[in-house]
Motif scaffolding. Structure first.
Motif, PDB file in Angstrom:
ATOM      1  N   MET A 166     106.587  18.859  15.892  1.00 34.70           N
ATOM      2  CA  MET A 166     107.319  19.572  16.945  1.00 34.70           C
ATOM      3  C   MET A 166     108.693  18.980  17.136  1.00 34.70           C
ATOM      4  SD  MET A 166     105.627  18.051  20.467  1.00 34.70           S
ATOM      5  CE  MET A 166     104.018  17.607  19.752  1.00 34.70           C
ATOM      6  N   VAL A 167     109.542  19.770  17.770  1.00 32.02           N
ATOM      7  CA  VAL A 167     110.795  19.301  18.330  1.00 32.02           C
ATOM      8  C   VAL A 167     110.762  19.670  19.808  1.00 32.02           C
ATOM      9  CG1 VAL A 167     113.300  19.569  18.362  1.00 32.02           C
ATOM     10  CG2 VAL A 167     112.070  19.483  16.177  1.00 32.02           C
ATOM     11  N   VAL A 168     111.028  18.686  20.661  1.00 30.16           N
ATOM     12  CA  VAL A 168     110.998  18.893  22.114  1.00 30.16           C
ATOM     13  C   VAL A 168     112.433  19.026  22.602  1.00 30.16           C
ATOM     14  CG1 VAL A 168     110.262  17.952  24.325  1.00 30.16           C
ATOM     15  CG2 VAL A 168     108.878  17.542  22.281  1.00 30.16           C
ATOM     16  N   ALA A 169     112.698  20.093  23.350  1.00 29.85           N
ATOM     17  CA  ALA A 169     114.054  20.357  23.817  1.00 29.85           C
ATOM     18  C   ALA A 169     114.045  20.628  25.313  1.00 29.85           C
ATOM     19  CB  ALA A 169     114.640  21.568  23.080  1.00 29.85           C
ATOM     20  N   TYR A 170     115.175  20.326  25.944  1.00 28.42           N
ATOM     21  CA  TYR A 170     115.281  20.662  27.367  1.00 28.42           C
ATOM     22  C   TYR A 170     116.736  20.611  27.808  1.00 28.42           C
ATOM     23  CZ  TYR A 170     113.049  21.872  31.690  1.00 28.42           C
ATOM     24  OH  TYR A 170     112.613  22.586  32.779  1.00 28.42           O
ATOM     25  N   ARG A 171     117.014  21.440  28.816  1.00 29.63           N
ATOM     26  CA  ARG A 171     118.324  21.394  29.447  1.00 29.63           C
ATOM     27  C   ARG A 171     118.154  21.733  30.926  1.00 29.63           C
ATOM     28  NH1 ARG A 171     120.697  25.001  26.812  1.00 29.63           N
ATOM     29  NH2 ARG A 171     121.701  23.733  25.204  1.00 29.63           N
ATOM     30  N   LEU A 172     118.425  20.781  31.781  1.00 28.73           N
ATOM     31  CA  LEU A 172     118.424  21.049  33.213  1.00 28.73           C
ATOM     32  C   LEU A 172     119.673  21.827  33.593  1.00 28.73           C
ATOM     33  CD1 LEU A 172     117.354  17.561  34.601  1.00 28.73           C
ATOM     34  CD2 LEU A 172     115.989  19.636  34.719  1.00 28.73           C
ATOM     35  N   ALA A 173     119.617  22.489  34.741  1.00 25.47           N
ATOM     36  CA  ALA A 173     120.831  23.092  35.289  1.00 25.47           C
ATOM     37  C   ALA A 173     121.897  22.004  35.423  1.00 25.47           C
ATOM     38  CB  ALA A 173     120.543  23.728  36.641  1.00 25.47           C
ATOM     39  N   TRP A 174     123.156  22.378  35.164  1.00 24.21           N
ATOM     40  CA  TRP A 174     124.237  21.397  35.098  1.00 24.21           C
ATOM     41  C   TRP A 174     124.308  20.538  36.351  1.00 24.21           C
ATOM     42  CZ3 TRP A 174     128.629  20.840  38.174  1.00 24.21           C
ATOM     43  CH2 TRP A 174     129.582  19.919  37.704  1.00 24.21           C
ATOM     44  N   LEU A 175     124.271  21.154  37.534  1.00 29.79           N
ATOM     45  CA  LEU A 175     124.420  20.392  38.766  1.00 29.79           C
ATOM     46  C   LEU A 175     123.212  19.497  39.017  1.00 29.79           C
ATOM     47  CD1 LEU A 175     126.097  19.706  41.221  1.00 29.79           C
ATOM     48  CD2 LEU A 175     125.158  21.731  42.377  1.00 29.79           C
ATOM     49  N   THR A 176     122.006  20.018  38.726  1.00 33.82           N
ATOM     50  CA  THR A 176     120.793  19.205  38.881  1.00 33.82           C
ATOM     51  C   THR A 176     120.887  17.951  38.018  1.00 33.82           C
ATOM     52  OG1 THR A 176     119.437  21.155  39.357  1.00 33.82           O
ATOM     53  CG2 THR A 176     118.290  19.185  38.584  1.00 33.82           C
ATOM     54  N   HIS A 177     121.309  18.117  36.762  1.00 37.23           N
ATOM     55  CA  HIS A 177     121.419  16.965  35.868  1.00 37.23           C
ATOM     56  C   HIS A 177     122.452  15.970  36.369  1.00 37.23           C
ATOM     57  CE1 HIS A 177     122.723  14.852  32.109  1.00 37.23           C
ATOM     58  NE2 HIS A 177     121.425  14.741  32.002  1.00 37.23           N
ATOM     59  N   LEU A 206     108.708  24.559  18.324  1.00 33.51           N
ATOM     60  CA  LEU A 206     109.886  24.254  19.139  1.00 33.51           C
ATOM     61  C   LEU A 206     109.480  24.492  20.583  1.00 33.51           C
ATOM     62  CD1 LEU A 206     112.829  23.556  19.629  1.00 33.51           C
ATOM     63  CD2 LEU A 206     113.436  25.919  19.050  1.00 33.51           C
ATOM     64  N   VAL A 207     109.502  23.440  21.393  1.00 32.96           N
ATOM     65  CA  VAL A 207     108.865  23.509  22.705  1.00 32.96           C
ATOM     66  C   VAL A 207     109.736  22.885  23.776  1.00 32.96           C
ATOM     67  CG1 VAL A 207     107.602  21.359  22.252  1.00 32.96           C
ATOM     68  CG2 VAL A 207     106.726  22.955  23.961  1.00 32.96           C
ATOM     69  N   ALA A 208     109.737  23.498  24.958  1.00 33.22           N
ATOM     70  CA  ALA A 208     110.407  22.908  26.109  1.00 33.22           C
ATOM     71  C   ALA A 208     109.624  21.692  26.581  1.00 33.22           C
ATOM     72  CB  ALA A 208     110.512  23.936  27.237  1.00 33.22           C
TER      73      ALA A 208
END
Length: 404
Positions: free
Chosen positions: A312-323, A295-297
Motif C-alpha cells: 500500500m501507499v498511505v496518503a493524507y492531506r488535512l485542510a490547510w488551516l487545520t494543518h 492507495l489509501v487515506a
C-alpha cells in the motif's frame, strides 16, 4: 485464524474501584450507544451482537449507522451526522452537532440506561460521557483516541469522562496506566474479520475482476471532506498508472451513497480518464484483498489494507488551516502517521502526506507493486505478525468488559 480469548486486564497501577457500585444486570437491560462514521458503525454492530448473545432481551438505542441498525439499534440520529473531521470543518457543523448531543444527553438521562457506550468520535462523546457520569450513569468509551500520537495528557481527562476505556491496540493501556485510568485491551475486531491468509482469487471472482491483470484499489476515505481533498489526486494518480500499465484495472469501493456521489462528482470533473474504473458500493475488504496494490487515506483503512496483506501507499492531506494550527501548536508527537507503521515501530509502508501527496509521487510509489504483482515475503511476515497481535475475538472481549 485463532479466536482464543485475549486477557482483559485493568491497566491501572493503583486500580481503584469504579465510581459506581456494581449492580446486577437486569433481565432486559438498556444500553445507549453513540457511534460516528463507518468504522464506529462496524464496531458498534459487533458489540451489539456480542452483548445480545449474552443478554438476549437487551435493548439498544442511540446514534449509529446501517450496520448497527441491522444489529438491533433503535437509532435516534444517523452516524454520518457525526462524521466531521478537522478543526475548521467542525465549526461549520457545530450548531447541529451541539443540538444532537443535547438531544442524546436528555434522552439518556431520562432513560437511565445500564451503561452509555461512546464509540470513537471523542470530541462528541467524551464531553457527553462526562456529563452523564456526573449524573450517576456508567460510561464506557470504546476506541481510545490516539493519545500515543499526540497530547498524552488527554488520558487523565478521558478517565474523568469514562469509567472504562476499551482499547483496540496493545500499546494504549500502558499510557492510561500512567494516569490511573481503567483501560482494557480487547483486540481489534477488524483482525477477526480478515483471514490470516486472504484468498485473492476468490475476491476477484466475487467482484468480477480479471485474474490475469493488475488491480489497484483506491480508498480516498469514508468522510466527504476526505474525498473532496484526496479524490482528485487519487484519480489523477490512477490515470498516470493506467498510462504506464495499459491493462490496469481500478476498483474504488465507497463507504456509502453520499461518498459515492462525492467521488463520482470529482471523477466527472477530472480531465483524467483513469483506465477501467469500477466504482462500487461498500465491499472495501474484498476490493483490498483483490488488489495488487492499495492507495489509501490514512486511518482505519490503512489497517484494513495491512490485514488484507497487500502492499500500500498511505496518503493524507488535512485542510490547510487545520494543518497550520496543529503544526503551530506542536500538537503532533509522532513521525509515523499510519497505523501499520506505528504498530511495526518503523516505516513498513510508504506515507505521502500534505505537500508530498501529489499524483506523480503517488503513482511512482505504487507502480513497482503493480508491476511485481506479488507481496514481498518479509513484508507479508510482518503483516501476519501484527495480525496475530491484534486478533482474538474482540467483540466478545468488548462485551465482557461492558458487562463486567
Amino acid at each position: 485464524m485463532s479466536h482464543s480469548r485475549l486477557p482483559v486486564v485493568d491497566s491501572r497501577s493503583d486500580a481503584a474501584p469504579l465510581d459506581h457500585s456494581p449492580a446486577p444486570i437486569p433481565h432486559s437491560p438498556l444500553f445507549v450507544l453513540v457511534a460516528g462514521e463507518t468504522s464506529g458503525d462496524l464496531l458498534g454492530a459487533g458489540l451489539i451482537k456480542a452483548l445480545r448473545a449474552r443478554v438476549p432481551a437487551a435493548r439498544f438505542v442511540g446514534v449509529g449507522g446501517p450496520r448497527m441498525v441491522a444489529a438491533g439499534l433503535e437509532a435516534w440520529h444517523p452516524a454520518e451526522k457525526l462524521a466531521v473531521m478537522g478543526l475548521v470543518e467542525v465549526l461549520r457543523h457545530l450548531p447541529e452537532l451541539l443540538r444532537i448531543r443535547r438531544d442524546v444527553r436528555e434522552r439518556t438521562l431520562a432513560l437511565r440506561p445500564q451503561a452509555f457506550i461512546g464509540i470513537d468520535a471523542p470530541d462528541f462523546n467524551l464531553p457527553l460521557e462526562r456529563r452523564l457520569r456526573q449524573a450517576g450513569i456508567r460510561t464506557i468509551h470504546y476506541v481510545s483516541p490516539s493519545i500515543w500520537a499526540w497530547r498524552e495528557q488527554r488520558a487523565a481527562k478521558i478517565g474523568a469522562s469514562a469509567d472504562r476505556v476499551l482499547c483496540l491496540f496493545p500499546m494504549e493501556p500502558v499510557v492510561y496506566a500512567r494516569h490511573g485510568v481503567d483501560a482494557r485491551f480487547v483486540g481489534h475486531p477488524l483482525a477477526d474479520a480478515f483471514a490470516l491468509q486472504p484468498d485473492q482469487a476468490a475476491a476477484r471472482r466475487a467482484l468480477e475482476l480479471p485474474q490475469d491483470k493488475p488491480v489497484l484499489a483506491l480508498l480516498p476515505g469514508s468522510r466527504l471532506g476526505e474525498i473532496r481533498r484526496l479524490g482528485s489526486d487519487f484519480i489523477e494518480a490512477s490515470h498516470l498508472l493506467a498510462q504506464r500499465i495499459p491493462q490496469l484495472e481500478i476498483v474504488a469501493p465507497m463507504a456509502n451513497a453520499d461518498c459515492r456521489a462525492a467521488f463520482e462528482s470529482v471523477l466527472a470533473r477530472s480531465a483524467a480518464h483513469a483506465g477501467r474504473m469500477h466504482v462500487i458500493d461498500c465491499r472495501a475488504h474484498e476490493a483490498m484483498v483483490a488488489a495488487d496494490a492499495v492507495l489509501v487515506a490514512s486511518g482505519t483503512a490503512a489497517l484494513e489494507a495491512m490485514l488484507a496483506k497487500r502492499p500500500m501507499v498511505v496518503a493524507y492531506r488535512l485542510a490547510w488551516l487545520t494543518h497550520r494550527i496543529i503544526t503551530a501548536l506542536g500538537l503532533l508527537k509522532v513521525e509515523r502517521y499510519s497505523l501499520p507503521n506505528h504498530l511495526a515501530g518503523r516505516e513498513l509502508v510508504r506515507e505521502l502526506m500534505q505537500e508530498n501527496c501529489t499524483p506523480p509521487a503517488l503513482a511512482d510509489a505504487l507502480e513497482p507493486f503493480l508491476r511485481a504483482r506479488r507481496v514481498d515475503p518479509a513484508l507479508l511476515a510482518e503483516y501476519e505478525r501484527l495480525h496475530r497481535l491484534l486478533g482474538g475475538n474482540a467483540d466478545h472481549n468488548a462485551a465482557e468488559a461492558v458487562l463486567a
